[in-house]
Motif scaffolding. Structure first.
Motif, PDB file in Angstrom:
ATOM      1  N   LEU A  67      -1.640  10.710  -2.166  1.00 26.59           N
ATOM      2  CA  LEU A  67      -2.020   9.766  -3.332  1.00 26.59           C
ATOM      3  C   LEU A  67      -1.863  10.256  -4.757  1.00 26.59           C
ATOM      4  CD1 LEU A  67      -4.258   7.273  -1.555  1.00 26.59           C
ATOM      5  CD2 LEU A  67      -1.714   6.815  -2.223  1.00 26.59           C
ATOM      6  N   ARG A  68      -2.816  11.369  -4.560  1.00 30.66           N
ATOM      7  CA  ARG A  68      -2.923  12.140  -5.992  1.00 30.66           C
ATOM      8  C   ARG A  68      -1.756  12.230  -6.885  1.00 30.66           C
ATOM      9  NH1 ARG A  68      -7.844  16.110  -4.664  1.00 30.66           N
ATOM     10  NH2 ARG A  68      -6.523  16.323  -2.989  1.00 30.66           N
ATOM     11  N   ALA A  69      -0.694  12.483  -6.113  1.00 27.66           N
ATOM     12  CA  ALA A  69       0.560  12.885  -6.658  1.00 27.66           C
ATOM     13  C   ALA A  69       1.068  11.712  -7.680  1.00 27.66           C
ATOM     14  CB  ALA A  69       1.778  13.482  -5.585  1.00 27.66           C
ATOM     15  N   MET A  70       0.745  10.551  -7.028  1.00 36.18           N
ATOM     16  CA  MET A  70       1.261   9.159  -7.615  1.00 36.18           C
ATOM     17  C   MET A  70       0.567   9.059  -8.974  1.00 36.18           C
ATOM     18  SD  MET A  70       3.252   8.302  -5.379  1.00 36.18           S
ATOM     19  CE  MET A  70       3.733   6.701  -6.114  1.00 36.18           C
ATOM     20  N   LEU A  71      -0.472   9.610  -9.420  1.00 36.81           N
ATOM     21  CA  LEU A  71      -1.115   9.840 -10.713  1.00 36.81           C
ATOM     22  C   LEU A  71      -0.154  10.037 -11.761  1.00 36.81           C
ATOM     23  CD1 LEU A  71      -4.572  10.945  -9.768  1.00 36.81           C
ATOM     24  CD2 LEU A  71      -3.691   8.445 -10.309  1.00 36.81           C
ATOM     25  N   PHE A  72       0.750  10.858 -11.569  1.00 39.41           N
ATOM     26  CA  PHE A  72       1.610  11.369 -12.556  1.00 39.41           C
ATOM     27  C   PHE A  72       2.978  10.696 -12.596  1.00 39.41           C
ATOM     28  CE2 PHE A  72      -1.051  14.990 -11.052  1.00 39.41           C
ATOM     29  CZ  PHE A  72      -1.597  15.302 -12.372  1.00 39.41           C
ATOM     30  N   GLU A  73       3.011   9.574 -11.795  1.00 41.56           N
ATOM     31  CA  GLU A  73       4.232   8.630 -11.826  1.00 41.56           C
ATOM     32  C   GLU A  73       4.149   7.751 -12.997  1.00 41.56           C
ATOM     33  OE1 GLU A  73       7.159   9.357 -10.298  1.00 41.56           O
ATOM     34  OE2 GLU A  73       6.236  11.051  -9.161  1.00 41.56           O
ATOM     35  N   ASN A  74       4.980   7.052 -13.637  1.00 39.96           N
ATOM     36  CA  ASN A  74       4.973   6.034 -14.427  1.00 39.96           C
ATOM     37  C   ASN A  74       4.591   4.853 -13.647  1.00 39.96           C
ATOM     38  OD1 ASN A  74       5.925   7.224 -16.742  1.00 39.96           O
ATOM     39  ND2 ASN A  74       8.119   7.000 -16.127  1.00 39.96           N
ATOM     40  N   GLN A  82       4.509   2.374  -2.956  1.00 37.75           N
ATOM     41  CA  GLN A  82       4.366   3.549  -2.700  1.00 37.75           C
ATOM     42  C   GLN A  82       3.151   3.926  -2.262  1.00 37.75           C
ATOM     43  OE1 GLN A  82       7.243   5.629  -1.910  1.00 37.75           O
ATOM     44  NE2 GLN A  82       5.644   6.652  -0.765  1.00 37.75           N
ATOM     45  N   VAL A  83       2.040   3.570  -2.920  1.00 40.59           N
ATOM     46  CA  VAL A  83       0.665   3.819  -2.858  1.00 40.59           C
ATOM     47  C   VAL A  83       0.510   3.210  -1.589  1.00 40.59           C
ATOM     48  CG1 VAL A  83      -1.539   3.246  -3.302  1.00 40.59           C
ATOM     49  CG2 VAL A  83       0.141   4.411  -5.059  1.00 40.59           C
ATOM     50  N   GLU A  84       0.738   1.793  -1.310  1.00 33.29           N
ATOM     51  CA  GLU A  84       0.510   0.896  -0.181  1.00 33.29           C
ATOM     52  C   GLU A  84       1.096   1.735   0.831  1.00 33.29           C
ATOM     53  OE1 GLU A  84       1.622  -2.986  -0.854  1.00 33.29           O
ATOM     54  OE2 GLU A  84       0.152  -3.095  -2.590  1.00 33.29           O
ATOM     55  N   THR A  85       2.249   2.065   0.699  1.00 33.54           N
ATOM     56  CA  THR A  85       3.105   2.785   2.016  1.00 33.54           C
ATOM     57  C   THR A  85       2.155   4.044   2.453  1.00 33.54           C
ATOM     58  OG1 THR A  85       5.149   1.872   1.007  1.00 33.54           O
ATOM     59  CG2 THR A  85       5.401   3.824   2.683  1.00 33.54           C
ATOM     60  N   GLU A 102      -5.042  -4.960   5.101  1.00 33.05           N
ATOM     61  CA  GLU A 102      -4.729  -5.380   3.738  1.00 33.05           C
ATOM     62  C   GLU A 102      -4.856  -4.129   3.103  1.00 33.05           C
ATOM     63  OE1 GLU A 102      -5.184  -8.492   0.295  1.00 33.05           O
ATOM     64  OE2 GLU A 102      -6.577  -8.641   2.253  1.00 33.05           O
ATOM     65  N   VAL A 103      -3.963  -4.099   2.079  1.00 32.94           N
ATOM     66  CA  VAL A 103      -4.085  -3.141   1.178  1.00 32.94           C
ATOM     67  C   VAL A 103      -3.788  -3.600  -0.264  1.00 32.94           C
ATOM     68  CG1 VAL A 103      -3.296  -0.874   0.213  1.00 32.94           C
ATOM     69  CG2 VAL A 103      -3.379  -1.118   2.704  1.00 32.94           C
ATOM     70  N   SER A 104      -4.466  -3.328  -1.338  1.00 35.89           N
ATOM     71  CA  SER A 104      -4.169  -4.140  -2.650  1.00 35.89           C
ATOM     72  C   SER A 104      -4.494  -2.840  -3.632  1.00 35.89           C
ATOM     73  CB  SER A 104      -4.924  -4.877  -2.995  1.00 35.89           C
ATOM     74  OG  SER A 104      -6.374  -4.950  -3.193  1.00 35.89           O
ATOM     75  N   THR A 105      -3.713  -2.898  -4.701  1.00 37.39           N
ATOM     76  CA  THR A 105      -3.630  -1.657  -5.427  1.00 37.39           C
ATOM     77  C   THR A 105      -4.087  -2.073  -6.980  1.00 37.39           C
ATOM     78  OG1 THR A 105      -1.447  -1.614  -5.823  1.00 37.39           O
ATOM     79  CG2 THR A 105      -2.164  -0.244  -4.488  1.00 37.39           C
ATOM     80  N   ASN A 112      -4.800   6.513 -16.453  1.00 38.92           N
ATOM     81  CA  ASN A 112      -4.260   7.498 -15.439  1.00 38.92           C
ATOM     82  C   ASN A 112      -4.767   7.404 -13.920  1.00 38.92           C
ATOM     83  OD1 ASN A 112      -1.942   7.950 -16.998  1.00 38.92           O
ATOM     84  ND2 ASN A 112      -3.082  10.225 -17.863  1.00 38.92           N
ATOM     85  N   SER A 113      -5.465   6.166 -13.506  1.00 42.36           N
ATOM     86  CA  SER A 113      -6.021   5.993 -12.258  1.00 42.36           C
ATOM     87  C   SER A 113      -5.437   4.776 -11.620  1.00 42.36           C
ATOM     88  CB  SER A 113      -7.426   5.720 -12.615  1.00 42.36           C
ATOM     89  OG  SER A 113      -7.511   4.565 -13.502  1.00 42.36           O
ATOM     90  N   ILE A 114      -5.646   4.927 -10.390  1.00 46.58           N
ATOM     91  CA  ILE A 114      -5.396   3.474  -9.327  1.00 46.58           C
ATOM     92  C   ILE A 114      -6.396   3.211  -8.521  1.00 46.58           C
ATOM     93  CG2 ILE A 114      -3.756   2.970  -7.465  1.00 46.58           C
ATOM     94  CD1 ILE A 114      -1.923   5.436  -8.358  1.00 46.58           C
ATOM     95  N   GLY A 115      -6.743   1.985  -8.436  1.00 44.76           N
ATOM     96  CA  GLY A 115      -7.861   1.301  -7.681  1.00 44.76           C
ATOM     97  C   GLY A 115      -7.219   0.926  -6.349  1.00 44.76           C
ATOM     98  N   VAL A 116      -7.661   1.343  -5.051  1.00 47.92           N
ATOM     99  CA  VAL A 116      -7.134   0.748  -4.031  1.00 47.92           C
ATOM    100  C   VAL A 116      -8.350   0.275  -3.244  1.00 47.92           C
ATOM    101  CG1 VAL A 116      -6.064   1.919  -1.946  1.00 47.92           C
ATOM    102  CG2 VAL A 116      -5.700   2.926  -4.183  1.00 47.92           C
ATOM    103  N   THR A 117      -8.174  -0.943  -2.649  1.00 51.81           N
ATOM    104  CA  THR A 117      -8.825  -1.752  -1.858  1.00 51.81           C
ATOM    105  C   THR A 117      -8.185  -1.802  -0.389  1.00 51.81           C
ATOM    106  OG1 THR A 117      -9.843  -2.966  -3.716  1.00 51.81           O
ATOM    107  CG2 THR A 117     -10.156  -3.824  -1.307  1.00 51.81           C
ATOM    108  N   ILE A 118      -8.770  -1.454   0.456  1.00 52.45           N
ATOM    109  CA  ILE A 118      -8.375  -1.429   1.834  1.00 52.45           C
ATOM    110  C   ILE A 118      -9.303  -2.153   2.561  1.00 52.45           C
ATOM    111  CG2 ILE A 118      -7.712   0.197   3.718  1.00 52.45           C
ATOM    112  CD1 ILE A 118      -7.642   2.450   1.820  1.00 52.45           C
TER     113      ILE A 118
END
Length: 139
Positions: A67-74, A82-85, A102-105, A112-118
């Motif tokens: 997941l942390r690799a996704m922080l460098f993507e647009n 992709q985060v949900e996957t 359920e997963v929501s982002t 440069n952050s992503i909030g994920v609710t699982i």
């Protein structure tokens, strides 16, 4: 780290999931390591798996989520998908004690952050458990 105990009472079996605290604190009365049980233990396990990158653990390159690799993507809808996957793969491959509901982002491109609710349920429980996770760049 994780162990399963089966307790029986009048032919009713209940499975208790337990895990150690990550700081390995000791109970002062018993001298044993403190443990977490059921929802708290599984939530800790899921959080550890999600925050572990592939190839981070020696000899176990597939453990983790990247997941942390996704922080460098647009930040695009494809990034959110992709985060949900990645979250779904963690539940499918590494956490048999829980069912993902359920997963929501919530991406925050400016920070440069992503909030994920699982939302997931434990196998031996009917109540859903919600876990909020903020993944952000440190540098």
């Amino acid at each position: 780290m994780s162990k399963t105990q089966t307790l029986s009472s009048h032919n009713i079996k209940t499975v208790v999931y337990s895990d150690f605290f990550t700081d390995f604190s000791v109970n002062s009365a018993t001298g044993r390591l403190n443990t977490k049980t059921n929802e708290i233990a599984v939530t800790q396990s899921v959080r550890n798996l999600l925050l572990t990158d592939h190839y981070e653990r020696p000899f176990q390159p597939n453990i983790g989520s990247n997941l942390r690799a996704m922080l460098f993507e647009n930040f695009t809808p494809a990034t959110e998908l992709q985060v949900e996957t990645y979250v779904k793969e963690v539940f499918d491959n590494h956490e048999p004690r829980a069912n993902l509901i359920e997963v929501s982002t919530i991406p925050n491109a400016d920070m440069n952050s992503i909030g994920v609710t699982i939302v997931f349920s434990i196998i031996n429980s009917t109540a859903p458990t919600q876990m909020d996770l903020m993944i952000e760049r440190v540098r």
